[in-house]
Design an enzyme around this catalytic site. Structure first.
Site, PDB file in Angstrom:
ATOM      1  CG  HIS A  60      -5.316  -2.626  -0.319  1.00 30.00           C
ATOM      2  ND1 HIS A  60      -4.701  -1.945  -1.353  1.00 30.00           N
ATOM      3  CD2 HIS A  60      -4.836  -2.070   0.821  1.00 30.00           C
ATOM      4  CE1 HIS A  60      -3.908  -1.010  -0.853  1.00 30.00           C
ATOM      5  NE2 HIS A  60      -3.964  -1.072   0.461  1.00 30.00           N
ATOM      6  CG  ASP A  91      -6.273  -2.831  -4.102  1.00 28.98           C
ATOM      7  OD1 ASP A  91      -7.101  -2.193  -3.419  1.00 28.98           O
ATOM      8  OD2 ASP A  91      -5.056  -2.846  -3.854  1.00 28.98           O
ATOM      9  CB  SER A  98      -0.959  -0.041   1.187  1.00 33.12           C
ATOM     10  OG  SER A  98      -1.990   0.898   1.040  1.00 33.12           O
TER      11      SER A  98
END
Length: 647
Positions: free
Chosen positions: A594, A562, A475
């Site tokens: 994600h 995602d 991320s």
């Protein structure tokens, strides 16, 4: 005694990243049942056993594809509740399983809906307040769920765009949070279902991430706040709802109040924690203080309370020795006795797990950065015998933090011969609002400087070989990896980017609909694309526009579903690198979002990553074996850059 001249045994990847034997242990509110997550045909599911006979366990769910990762008990102890999405899309629905019959039902049977649990109740144990965005994806309406018949009743239509609610034990809404024009939050009192015209409390951007309500007492007479207004770190504050008078109950100069322990019968706060380098427990109540001291004296390493009965006499507690696998215990507070419940990963018993060191690193502008260091076997204290290859492991968020404790990534990389350094760079949460504010508009700026300062710290102390430092993260940590290879292309030997954004402009254009009320904060902290200066800043801080500067190996992992960092974020930087003739390895998972939830996919990516790092840094690696075939991994680009992958 082991021979120090011989390498320590290689810990199998499956022991660190495969399914735990058991995890997430809980006790039912009435104390009659124990529950936990454990594999059923290779997929984590909920299991149940009588509290007096844990061996008489049976599975209560039969998820066949995605693991169940979050569940809890209904307050009436008659059902287990869990949330699940589809393929990582983060549209979590709520499911319930009846204890007596084993029947399972979908409690929020909607498409493209993300459920929020607002509150349960000690008074009405068969009801829940839920937030549902099935009417408008951007905002959640409040519904009352009857757990007996599954009926949902609309309580509050959220046309104003409130992003959070608090209620009392009657399940009456009492407070609602609304983002304001300054990037902060307005908190409105609610009485009889009517929202006040003016906010009860307002914050600006500087307090937005460190100030908020922490629930009412059951009778609604006291509202607790975690509150940084007028101070740096967030304190625990109690506000009398009749008079409005507020008083500070606890604060710490270095860390925010991190967690609360509430009286099960009254809802009053009786204890709390803060977490700087290590978590610390504190109690207002003498009985609680005695229990916490007993656990601290009896358990190895830090501990955590996982679950409590309604009468608060029996707990499930997890202990974390770091150098041994985490364990769960049944704690009888009346008898002051501990009974082992389970060991989460018994295959790690006796494995060469390494200690984690909490350290402080001074950034170039004087800011203190709390960090965590794990070294390979053979090290003494905080130093290896000689500088070793190092992996800088960058946490996501960025409004999150690294913590002390057993960490599969730290143990895996240290076992392969690397030092591992995780640094809470500016913008990380838990260390006060000034620490967060220091990161405003500093993506790829001073936030990246903090990471470079951490590397310099490790090199100066002869921990890290300066020519063999990798950067890795997911991320925001994936973004930091791309920044490292584009803004400072000679610093890192290689990088591993997991679901990291490459273009801040397109990242903000594609945020999930339910994040839209928070977009003002993103603009203030990252850059506002609606102004010429903000748009230029976003472009300037986007690795995509510097992709032609990459000169070190890069591995990218991405989930196709995602909702936060779209697949296009990885696709576009891979395309830019290919266009510039720069090699890249790209692994795509069609059934992930994600991050990688399915163990077979997580194992496949760690297998690729450790062989990639071995090729770059020279560390050890377990052969790839058959893990790729067991996963859904699609090798889009660059298999020739990973040891054994082209075969």
């Amino acid at each position: 005694m082991p021979d120090p001249s011989q390498p320590v045994p290689l810990i199998p990847r499956a022991s660190l990243f495969g399914n735990p034997t058991r995890t997430s242990g809980q006790i039912s509110p009435d104390g009659e049942w124990l529950s936990w997550l454990a594999p059923l045909e290779g997929v984590l599911n909920i299991w149940l056993a009588p509290s007096g006979d844990p061996a008489a366990a049976r599975p209560m769910t039969r998820s066949a594809e995605r693991p169940i990762r979050q569940y809890h008990w209904a307050p009436d102890s008659r059902s287990l509740l869990y949330i699940q999405d589809r393929g990582g899309d983060e549209n979590f629905l709520l499911y319930g399983v009846d204890i007596a019959s084993g029947a399972e039902r979908t409690l929020t049977p909607f498409e493209k809906t993300r459920v929020q649990l607002i509150s349960d109740s000690h008074r009405f144990k068969d009801r829940l307040l839920l937030g549902l965005n099935n009417r408008d994806e951007r905002m959640h309406d409040v519904h009352l769920l009857d757990l007996n018949n599954g009926e949902l009743s609309l309580v509050f239509r959220n046309d104003a765009g409130f992003i959070g609610f608090e209620c009392d034990d009657n399940l009456d809404l009492r407070l609602a949070a609304l983002p304001n024009a300054g990037g902060g939050m307005d908190f409105f009192a609610i009485e009889g279902g009517t929202v006040a015209a003016e906010p009860l409390v307002s914050t600006g951007l500087e307090d937005a991430l460190t100030t908020g309500p922490a629930d009412f007492t059951h009778d609604g007479s006291v509202l607790y706040w975690i509150d940084s207004r007028g101070r740096d770190t967030a304190a625990l504050v109690a506000q009398d709802t009749a008079s409005g008078e507020a008083r500070v109950l606890a604060e710490n100069a270095r860390a925010d109040i991190a967690g609360l322990i509430r009286d099960q019968q009254t809802g009053a706060v009786i204890g709390y924690t803060w977490d700087y380098l290590r978590s610390e427990w504190h109690a207002f109540d003498e009985d609680l203080r005695h229990s916490l001291q007993f656990l601290d004296d009896s358990l190895e390493g830090d501990f955590q309370i996982l679950s409590r009965t309604e009468d608060d006499r029996k707990w499930v507690v997890a202990s974390d020795p770091v150098t041994a696998p985490p364990r769960a215990w049944l704690f009888d507070r009346d008898e002051n006795s501990l009974t082992e419940f389970y060991t989460s990963r018994p295959e790690l018993e006796g494995a060469p797990l390494q200690p984690m060191h909490g350290v402080e690193i001074t950034a170039c502008d004087g800011l203190t950065l709390p960090a965590y260091l794990t070294l390979p076997a053979g090290s003494t204290g905080e130093l290896p015998p000689a500088p070793v290859p190092m992996v800088l492991l960058v946490h996501g968020g960025p409004w999150a933090r690294d913590r002390y404790g057993f960490n599969s990534y730290h143990q895996w990389l240290a076992n392969r011969g690397y030092a591992v350094l995780s640094v809470n760079y500016r913008g990380s949460t838990g260390f006060g609002k000034r620490f967060i504010e220091a990161a405003n508009l500093e993506w790829a700026g001073r936030m990246h400087d903090d990471l470079l300062d951490a590397v310099a710290w490790a090199v100066e102390r002869k921990i890290a070989d300066p020519d063999k430092v990798a950067i890795m993260g997911g991320s925001y940590g994936g973004y930091a990896t791309l920044v490292g290879l584009t803004f400072t292309p000679e610093t890192f030997a290689c990088g591993v980017d997991i679901v990291g954004p490459s273009n801040l402009e397109t990242l903000l254009e594609t945020i999930p609909p339910y994040w839209e009320p928070m977009v003002k904060q993103f603009h203030e902290r990252m850059g506002n694309p609606n102004t010429p200066e903000g748009l230029q800043l976003l472009k300037d801080r986007s690795p995509l526009h510097r992709a032609d500067r990459i000169c070190r190996p890069l591995l990218i992992g991405q989930g196709a579903n995602d909702p936060r960092v779209k697949q296009s974020e990885s696709d576009q930087i891979v395309a830019a690198m290919k266009s510039a003739g720069i090699p890249v390895t790209y692994v795509l998972y069609p059934d992930e979002g994600h991050g990688f939830a399915r163990p077979e996919n997580n194992l496949a990516f760690t297998a690729v990553a450790e062989n990639f790092l071995a090729a770059c840094l020279g560390g050890r690696a377990e052969p790839l074996g058959e893990v790729l075939g067991a996963s859904t991994a699609q090798l889009v680009e660059g298999e020739e850059l990973v040891l054994g992958l082209d075969a």
